[in-house]
Design an enzyme around this catalytic site. Structure first.
Site, PDB file in Angstrom:
ATOM      1  N   SER A  99       0.819  -1.219   0.000  1.00 52.14           N
ATOM      2  CA  SER A  99       0.000   0.000   0.000  1.00 52.14           C
ATOM      3  C   SER A  99       0.850   1.266   0.000  1.00 52.14           C
ATOM      4  CB  SER A  99      -0.937   0.004   1.218  1.00 52.14           C
ATOM      5  OG  SER A  99      -0.201  -0.192   2.416  1.00 52.14           O
ATOM      6  N   ASN A 119      -2.025  -3.119  12.930  1.00 50.72           N
ATOM      7  CA  ASN A 119      -3.482  -2.913  12.936  1.00 50.72           C
ATOM      8  C   ASN A 119      -3.888  -1.711  13.782  1.00 50.72           C
ATOM      9  OD1 ASN A 119      -3.362  -5.184  11.420  1.00 50.72           O
ATOM     10  ND2 ASN A 119      -4.277  -6.557  12.935  1.00 50.72           N
ATOM     11  N   THR A 145     -40.035  26.729  -8.564  1.00 53.82           N
ATOM     12  CA  THR A 145     -40.310  25.344  -8.173  1.00 53.82           C
ATOM     13  C   THR A 145     -40.536  24.613  -9.488  1.00 53.82           C
ATOM     14  OG1 THR A 145     -42.692  25.642  -7.984  1.00 53.82           O
ATOM     15  CG2 THR A 145     -41.414  26.020  -5.972  1.00 53.82           C
ATOM     16  N   HIS A 146     -40.114  23.391  -9.558  1.00 54.29           N
ATOM     17  CA  HIS A 146     -40.186  22.606 -10.812  1.00 54.29           C
ATOM     18  C   HIS A 146     -39.479  23.330 -11.961  1.00 54.29           C
ATOM     19  CE1 HIS A 146     -43.359  20.289  -8.745  1.00 54.29           C
ATOM     20  NE2 HIS A 146     -43.775  21.475  -8.345  1.00 54.29           N
ATOM     21  N   ASN A 177     -17.474  29.233 -21.268  1.00 53.99           N
ATOM     22  CA  ASN A 177     -18.026  28.056 -20.591  1.00 53.99           C
ATOM     23  C   ASN A 177     -17.798  28.110 -19.076  1.00 53.99           C
ATOM     24  OD1 ASN A 177     -18.746  26.984 -23.078  1.00 53.99           O
ATOM     25  ND2 ASN A 177     -16.772  25.950 -23.323  1.00 53.99           N
ATOM     26  N   GLU A 199     -19.201  23.607 -13.651  1.00 50.72           N
ATOM     27  CA  GLU A 199     -19.549  22.259 -14.141  1.00 50.72           C
ATOM     28  C   GLU A 199     -18.754  21.188 -13.400  1.00 50.72           C
ATOM     29  OE1 GLU A 199     -20.079  22.178 -18.711  1.00 50.72           O
ATOM     30  OE2 GLU A 199     -18.904  23.950 -18.264  1.00 50.72           O
ATOM     31  N   TYR A 205      -9.347  -7.166  12.178  1.00 47.75           N
ATOM     32  CA  TYR A 205      -8.741  -6.584  10.977  1.00 47.75           C
ATOM     33  C   TYR A 205      -8.747  -7.581   9.814  1.00 47.75           C
ATOM     34  CZ  TYR A 205      -5.490  -4.514   7.708  1.00 47.75           C
ATOM     35  OH  TYR A 205      -4.945  -3.995   6.572  1.00 47.75           O
ATOM     36  N   GLN A 251      -7.465  -2.185   3.818  1.00 49.71           N
ATOM     37  CA  GLN A 251      -6.429  -1.353   3.210  1.00 49.71           C
ATOM     38  C   GLN A 251      -7.016  -0.496   2.074  1.00 49.71           C
ATOM     39  OE1 GLN A 251      -2.373  -2.921   2.864  1.00 49.71           O
ATOM     40  NE2 GLN A 251      -2.695  -2.879   0.661  1.00 49.71           N
ATOM     41  N   LYS A 303      -8.073   3.694   2.016  1.00 51.30           N
ATOM     42  CA  LYS A 303      -7.258   4.915   1.961  1.00 51.30           C
ATOM     43  C   LYS A 303      -7.409   5.750   0.698  1.00 51.30           C
ATOM     44  CE  LYS A 303      -4.165   2.707   4.935  1.00 51.30           C
ATOM     45  NZ  LYS A 303      -5.118   1.568   4.847  1.00 51.30           N
TER      46      LYS A 303
HETATM   47  N1  ARG Z   1      -1.265  -1.567   5.043  1.00 48.30           N
HETATM   48  C1  ARG Z   1      -2.225  -2.028   5.989  1.00 48.30           C
HETATM   49  C2  ARG Z   1      -3.518  -1.232   5.838  1.00 48.30           C
HETATM   50  O1  ARG Z   1      -3.457  -0.238   5.221  1.00 48.30           O
HETATM   51  C3  ARG Z   1      -1.718  -1.842   7.371  1.00 48.30           C
HETATM   52  C4  ARG Z   1      -2.185  -2.877   8.329  1.00 48.30           C
HETATM   53  C5  ARG Z   1      -1.682  -4.184   7.947  1.00 48.30           C
HETATM   54  N2  ARG Z   1      -1.887  -5.177   8.913  1.00 48.30           N
HETATM   55  C6  ARG Z   1      -1.683  -6.454   8.636  1.00 48.30           C
HETATM   56  N3  ARG Z   1      -1.846  -7.274   9.586  1.00 48.30           N
HETATM   57  N4  ARG Z   1      -1.351  -6.842   7.421  1.00 48.30           N
HETATM   58  O2  ARG Z   1      -4.545  -1.598   6.303  1.00 48.30           O
END
Ligand code: ARG
Length: 468
Positions: A32, A119, A164-165, A294, A299, A326, A331, A334
């Site tokens: 990640s 975690n 309205t409308h 424009n 927009e 978890y 992941q 994000k």
């Molecule tokens: N990169 C992981 C996430 O964004 C971090 C936590 C990972 N934990 C694990 N036990 N693999 O969620």
């Protein structure tokens, strides 16, 4: 920031249990770092608090704590300046920081992860991120609200049709119309604050799921991080993302409001309406049609709601089938969070600038309010005040409107005699009563469009802004 990808073949942190090659492709698939590098500040803040908590529990000596804190400063600066190499081989920001720390301070770095899991670490980072970004969103909403109030202030007397409308309905003043958005954005602001209050909890110390096996003072860590309290349950702390869902919901609602406002600006800036002109910086020309101007910014304000809704739907869908605690699916929280935050903040900024750039054409607005029988409701009310039932009054005025349409007239063109042909209850004051100013002045209850009512709303808005 350097993200070199397949940079060599480093042993992963869990290398103790695994054989030689767990498969580069899969490792890069699960990495990640390409997006969570954005959390490096939050991650390092979390590590500082955790190190201090380990020291408080006599797990780190004073000297070790100082080495770790100084090392974290160095790592933070290296990442900030782009000098640090972040690698997919180290999967995520948490591991990359740990590896970089070891490069700086040596083996002591390996003690930092005592009593902690990625975690609770990632959950902590995300809570810090959400709390901080909400503070930025508050600032963004306030700037937009201030510009709305400034514009409204200059247009307490500017009349336009209310719709309205998408049909002309009753006349209103522009300040009234703009303040409607002010109050929507005020509710958005309070929605974000509610969400912030719930995100203001520290997951740190929850470790993998069951709680750390070390006597860590979680309240102490929470205090260092500026959180008001801790999660009561460690499994909850590491495994819910409802605070992000809530934040994205608030963001989606704000985007919906921005989009509606943008849609009005798109319409109002057409030659058909001609109510406003948007500042040059917010409009663009056409590559082929020289006459075009424009309303691109408006927009895109409207269009960008889609991706924020998408982030909300994406996370809700990701979370819905996950058992405690978890799971790696999480992941996926994000990218949507980051994209929605960037989108929302830039949209708030553009919307504020757009409002400040608006040039109103009060003549066009006022003229539009003079056609389309906007006094019809008031003509019916006039009869009701003189004893006619509302339904009967509605029918009579309907006939008057039909008469006007057939003869190319507006209500204001009718003489008192013509009014009386439709009902003997009409006296000559009906002519005044259905004038645009009269209609507006008549709506002087709280929240209405009459001058006093709008002045009260403006005062309320200024009062809200004054409170910060
Ligand atoms: N990169 C992981 C996430 O964004 C971090 C936590 C990972 N934990 C694990 N036990 N693999 O969620």
């Amino acid at each position: 920031m350097q993200l070199p990808g397949c940079s060599g073949h480093n042993t992963p942190l869990w290398g103790g249990r695994f054989g030689a090659d767990a498969g580069i492709t899969a490792r890069h698939f699960t990495a990640s770092i390409d997006f969570d590098h954005r959390l490096y500040r939050e991650d390092i803040r979390g590590s500082r608090a955790h190190a201090a908590t380990l020291h408080r529990a006599d797990i780190l000596s004073e000297e070790e704590l100082e080495m770790i804190l100084a090392g974290l400063d160095t790592v933070e600066e290296a990442i900030r300046s782009g000098k640090a190499t972040l690698s997919r081989d180290h999967e995520d920001i948490h591991t990359n920081v740990e590896v970089l720390l070891a490069d700086v301070i040596g083996p002591v770095a390996k003690k930092l992860h005592t009593g902690r899991s990625r975690n609770d670490q990632v959950a902590t980072d995300l809570h810090l991120f959400v709390v901080d970004v909400i503070d930025d969103v508050q600032t963004g909403i306030r700037a937009l609200q201030r510009n709305l109030v400034a514009l409204a202030n200059g247009h307490a007397d500017t009349v336009l049709p209310g719709y309205t409308h998408m049909q002309r309905a009753q006349p209103v003043v522009l300040a009234h119309h703009l303040l409607a958005y002010f109050f929507m954005f005020e509710r958005d602001r309070s929605r974000f604050l509610d969400c912030r209050a719930r995100a203001d909890r520290s997951p740190l110390g929850a470790a993998a799921l069951a709680g750390s096996g070390y006597p860590l003072d979680r309240e102490f860590a929470a205090g260092l991080l500026g959180f008001s309290g801790i999660y009561a349950n460690s499994m909850d702390a590491v495994s819910d993302r409802d605070f992000i869902v809530e934040y994205l919901s608030a963001a989606a609602i704000t985007m919906m409001h921005l989009s509606r406002f943008a849609e009005e600006l798109v319409l109002w800036s057409t030659s058909e309406f001609g109510f406003v002109r948007l500042g040059e910086g917010y409009a663009t020309g056409s590559s082929i049609m020289p006459q075009k101007r424009n309303p691109d910014s408006a927009e895109l304000l409207r269009g960008k709601s889609g991706r924020v809704y998408g982030s909300l739907m994406g996370l809700l869908t990701t979370m819905k089938g996950l058992p405690l605690a978890y799971n790696s699916d999480m992941q996926e929280d994000k990218e949507g969070l980051f994209d929605a935050s960037d989108t929302l903040l830039s949209c708030l900024d553009i919307a504020a600038g757009l409002v400040a750039s608006i040039e109103v054409d009060p003549g066009r607005m006022g003229a539009a309010a003079e056609t389309g029988f906007l006094g019809a409701t008031d003509a019916a009310d006039y009869l009701v005040h003189r004893g006619t039932s509302f339904r009967e009054a509605h029918r009579i005025v309907g006939e008057i409107v039909a008469h006007c349409e057939a003869n190319g007239l507006e209500l204001a063109d009718l003489s008192p005699e013509t009014w009386r042909k439709f009902s003997p209850l009409f006296a000559s004051d009906i002519v005044e009563r259905i004038r645009t100013r009269g209609i507006i002045a008549n709506r002087n209850l709280a929240g209405g469009t009459a001058p006093d009512s709008v002045a009260a709303q403006l005062a309320m808005a200024r009062d809200i802004l004054g409170r910060g």
